[in-house]
Design a protein around this motif. Structure first.
Motif, PDB file in Angstrom:
ATOM      1  N   LEU A 143      60.340   0.252  44.314  1.00 18.40           N
ATOM      2  CA  LEU A 143      59.209   0.906  43.656  1.00 18.40           C
ATOM      3  C   LEU A 143      59.434   0.857  42.158  1.00 18.40           C
ATOM      4  O   LEU A 143      60.467   1.322  41.659  1.00 18.40           O
ATOM      5  CB  LEU A 143      59.075   2.362  44.115  1.00 18.40           C
ATOM      6  N   LEU A 144      58.463   0.287  41.433  1.00 19.15           N
ATOM      7  CA  LEU A 144      58.505   0.241  39.977  1.00 19.15           C
ATOM      8  C   LEU A 144      57.432   1.177  39.445  1.00 19.15           C
ATOM      9  O   LEU A 144      56.249   1.016  39.745  1.00 19.15           O
ATOM     10  CB  LEU A 144      58.264  -1.183  39.477  1.00 19.15           C
ATOM     11  N   MET A 145      57.837   2.155  38.638  1.00 15.48           N
ATOM     12  CA  MET A 145      56.892   3.080  38.021  1.00 15.48           C
ATOM     13  C   MET A 145      56.716   2.687  36.558  1.00 15.48           C
ATOM     14  O   MET A 145      57.695   2.630  35.798  1.00 15.48           O
ATOM     15  CB  MET A 145      57.384   4.520  38.148  1.00 15.48           C
ATOM     16  N   LEU A 146      55.481   2.425  36.173  1.00 20.19           N
ATOM     17  CA  LEU A 146      55.162   1.960  34.826  1.00 20.19           C
ATOM     18  C   LEU A 146      54.329   3.014  34.120  1.00 20.19           C
ATOM     19  O   LEU A 146      53.282   3.426  34.624  1.00 20.19           O
ATOM     20  CB  LEU A 146      54.373   0.649  34.880  1.00 20.19           C
ATOM     21  N   ASP A 147      54.772   3.427  32.938  1.00 25.64           N
ATOM     22  CA  ASP A 147      54.065   4.446  32.173  1.00 25.64           C
ATOM     23  C   ASP A 147      53.429   3.812  30.941  1.00 25.64           C
ATOM     24  O   ASP A 147      54.126   3.411  30.005  1.00 25.64           O
ATOM     25  CB  ASP A 147      55.045   5.555  31.760  1.00 25.64           C
ATOM     26  N   GLU A 148      52.110   3.711  30.965  1.00 23.28           N
ATOM     27  CA  GLU A 148      51.314   3.190  29.849  1.00 23.28           C
ATOM     28  C   GLU A 148      51.788   1.813  29.373  1.00 23.28           C
ATOM     29  O   GLU A 148      52.109   1.626  28.191  1.00 23.28           O
ATOM     30  CB  GLU A 148      51.339   4.181  28.674  1.00 23.28           C
ATOM     31  N   PRO A 149      51.809   0.812  30.259  1.00 23.41           N
ATOM     32  CA  PRO A 149      52.317  -0.498  29.839  1.00 23.41           C
ATOM     33  C   PRO A 149      51.465  -1.207  28.792  1.00 23.41           C
ATOM     34  O   PRO A 149      51.972  -2.096  28.107  1.00 23.41           O
ATOM     35  CB  PRO A 149      52.363  -1.298  31.145  1.00 23.41           C
ATOM     36  N   SER A 150      50.186  -0.821  28.637  1.00 21.88           N
ATOM     37  CA  SER A 150      49.351  -1.502  27.641  1.00 21.88           C
ATOM     38  C   SER A 150      49.258  -0.732  26.328  1.00 21.88           C
ATOM     39  O   SER A 150      48.525  -1.136  25.427  1.00 21.88           O
ATOM     40  CB  SER A 150      47.940  -1.738  28.194  1.00 21.88           C
ATOM     41  N   LEU A 151      50.015   0.351  26.194  1.00 19.61           N
ATOM     42  CA  LEU A 151      49.927   1.205  25.009  1.00 19.61           C
ATOM     43  C   LEU A 151      50.218   0.415  23.739  1.00 19.61           C
ATOM     44  O   LEU A 151      51.275  -0.204  23.589  1.00 19.61           O
ATOM     45  CB  LEU A 151      50.928   2.359  25.126  1.00 19.61           C
ATOM     46  N   VAL A 207      54.173  -0.662  43.209  1.00 20.28           N
ATOM     47  CA  VAL A 207      53.979  -0.234  41.824  1.00 20.28           C
ATOM     48  C   VAL A 207      53.202   1.080  41.780  1.00 20.28           C
ATOM     49  O   VAL A 207      52.166   1.215  42.433  1.00 20.28           O
ATOM     50  CB  VAL A 207      53.227  -1.308  41.004  1.00 20.28           C
ATOM     51  N   LEU A 208      53.722   2.025  41.007  1.00 17.69           N
ATOM     52  CA  LEU A 208      52.999   3.256  40.670  1.00 17.69           C
ATOM     53  C   LEU A 208      52.785   3.232  39.169  1.00 17.69           C
ATOM     54  O   LEU A 208      53.740   3.210  38.392  1.00 17.69           O
ATOM     55  CB  LEU A 208      53.790   4.494  41.101  1.00 17.69           C
ATOM     56  N   LEU A 209      51.516   3.233  38.762  1.00 19.45           N
ATOM     57  CA  LEU A 209      51.129   2.917  37.393  1.00 19.45           C
ATOM     58  C   LEU A 209      50.405   4.088  36.746  1.00 19.45           C
ATOM     59  O   LEU A 209      49.448   4.614  37.316  1.00 19.45           O
ATOM     60  CB  LEU A 209      50.203   1.688  37.424  1.00 19.45           C
ATOM     61  N   VAL A 210      50.870   4.490  35.576  1.00 21.92           N
ATOM     62  CA  VAL A 210      50.119   5.389  34.706  1.00 21.92           C
ATOM     63  C   VAL A 210      49.520   4.541  33.599  1.00 21.92           C
ATOM     64  O   VAL A 210      50.239   3.785  32.933  1.00 21.92           O
ATOM     65  CB  VAL A 210      51.026   6.486  34.113  1.00 21.92           C
ATOM     66  N   GLU A 211      48.208   4.647  33.418  1.00 23.83           N
ATOM     67  CA  GLU A 211      47.552   3.780  32.444  1.00 23.83           C
ATOM     68  C   GLU A 211      46.327   4.481  31.859  1.00 23.83           C
ATOM     69  O   GLU A 211      45.438   4.914  32.581  1.00 23.83           O
ATOM     70  CB  GLU A 211      47.147   2.465  33.109  1.00 23.83           C
ATOM     71  N   GLN A 212      46.319   4.598  30.521  1.00 25.34           N
ATOM     72  CA  GLN A 212      45.219   5.254  29.832  1.00 25.34           C
ATOM     73  C   GLN A 212      43.970   4.379  29.827  1.00 25.34           C
ATOM     74  O   GLN A 212      42.850   4.893  29.852  1.00 25.34           O
ATOM     75  CB  GLN A 212      45.631   5.574  28.388  1.00 25.34           C
ATOM     76  N   ASN A 213      44.159   3.056  29.794  1.00 25.91           N
ATOM     77  CA  ASN A 213      43.019   2.141  29.803  1.00 25.91           C
ATOM     78  C   ASN A 213      42.486   2.038  31.228  1.00 25.91           C
ATOM     79  O   ASN A 213      43.083   1.387  32.091  1.00 25.91           O
ATOM     80  CB  ASN A 213      43.444   0.765  29.274  1.00 25.91           C
ATOM     81  N   ILE A 214      41.358   2.696  31.476  1.00 28.75           N
ATOM     82  CA  ILE A 214      40.827   2.796  32.836  1.00 28.75           C
ATOM     83  C   ILE A 214      40.484   1.424  33.393  1.00 28.75           C
ATOM     84  O   ILE A 214      40.738   1.130  34.569  1.00 28.75           O
ATOM     85  CB  ILE A 214      39.582   3.706  32.864  1.00 28.75           C
TER      86      ILE A 214
END
Length: 252
Positions: A173-181, A205-212
């Motif tokens: 499991l890879l958790m990504l926090d705001e990869p496009s920031l 993948v569990l992804l946090v992303e501000q860009n909807i």
């Protein structure tokens, strides 16, 4: 406007047991409550997105799962085993890697040295070299810059470096926090192509992303987080196809 409904966490994939199960998670920063009973599931092979406004609790959720924050109550289970409040290195060893917001590369170290840091639990030098070769195969641009200081890389290259470093632990499991920031649209798309390829090779993948738009394009399901709670759990196709529903969930 469509009626707002929230599916129970398990319903999207029937009765298949999730690899990650979070239930009624409460986390505080000192006396300030940040999460108020978050529950979510992630199944093997999925890409799942957490979306919502800044300060909603998305990054806090990832930090609690990876052991960087202590939970006040609730449960976090990985393949049926509790990992709540375990040390971060034990969680990495169990198969979960966390690629943090703003990347946190070491600017005064080379690209190669930064990547090698991700294999700190690996005791075999031969295995570290093998994993390093795989990282450079995934990220040819980093191979070209192996001896370059990480602080001289572009933002997109630093994001790829952070992902490569996280993958050195060979996570399931890879958790990504705001990869496009902070990235340009072109570089953000390049990074998300990497995320798709990683997922296609079997990494959940569990992804946090501000860009909807980016989040809904790469994930199959999304949880909408509002003020430390799950406001909705939907297939991303539903949200892409109903802008009014998405606007209702996100509060405008």
């Amino acid at each position: 406007m469509s009626t707002i409904t929230m599916d129970a966490p398990d319903t999207a994939l029937g009765m298949v047991e999730p690899v990650l199960r979070v239930r009624d998670l409460h986390v505080s920063y000192g006396s300030t409550a940040a999460l108020h009973g978050i529950s979510l599931d992630v199944h093997a092979g999925e890409t799942v997105a957490l979306i919502g406004a800044n300060g909603a609790g998305k990054s806090t959720t990832l930090r609690a799962i990876s052991g960087l924050l202590k939970t006040r109550s609730g449960s976090i289970a990985w393949n049926g085993t509790s990992i709540a409040n375990r040390p971060p290195e034990e969680i990495v060893a169990a198969g979960i890697a966390h690629c943090p917001e703003e990347r946190h590369v070491w600017p005064g170290m080379t690209v190669e040295e930064n990547i090698a840091l991700g294999a700190y639990l690996c005791r075999s030098k031969d295995e570290v070299r093998t994993r390093m070769g795989m990282a450079f195969h995934r990220f040819p641009r980093l191979r070209e810059r192996a001896r370059q200081l990480a602080g001289t890389l572009s933002g997109g290259e630093q994001q790829m470096l952070a992902i490569a470093r996280a993958l050195m632990s060979e996570p399931r499991l890879l958790m990504l926090d705001e990869p496009s920031l902070g990235l340009s649209p072109r570089m953000a798309e390049e990074v998300f192509e990497v995320v798709r390829a990683i997922n296609a090779h079997g990494v959940t993948v569990l992804l946090v992303e501000q860009n909807i738009h980016n989040a809904l394009a790469v994930a199959s399901r999304a949880y909408v987080v509002k003020t430390g709670r799950i406001a909705a759990a939907r297939p991303t196709a539903d949200l892409r196809g109903d802008p009014e529903l998405l606007k209702a969930y996100l509060g405008g």
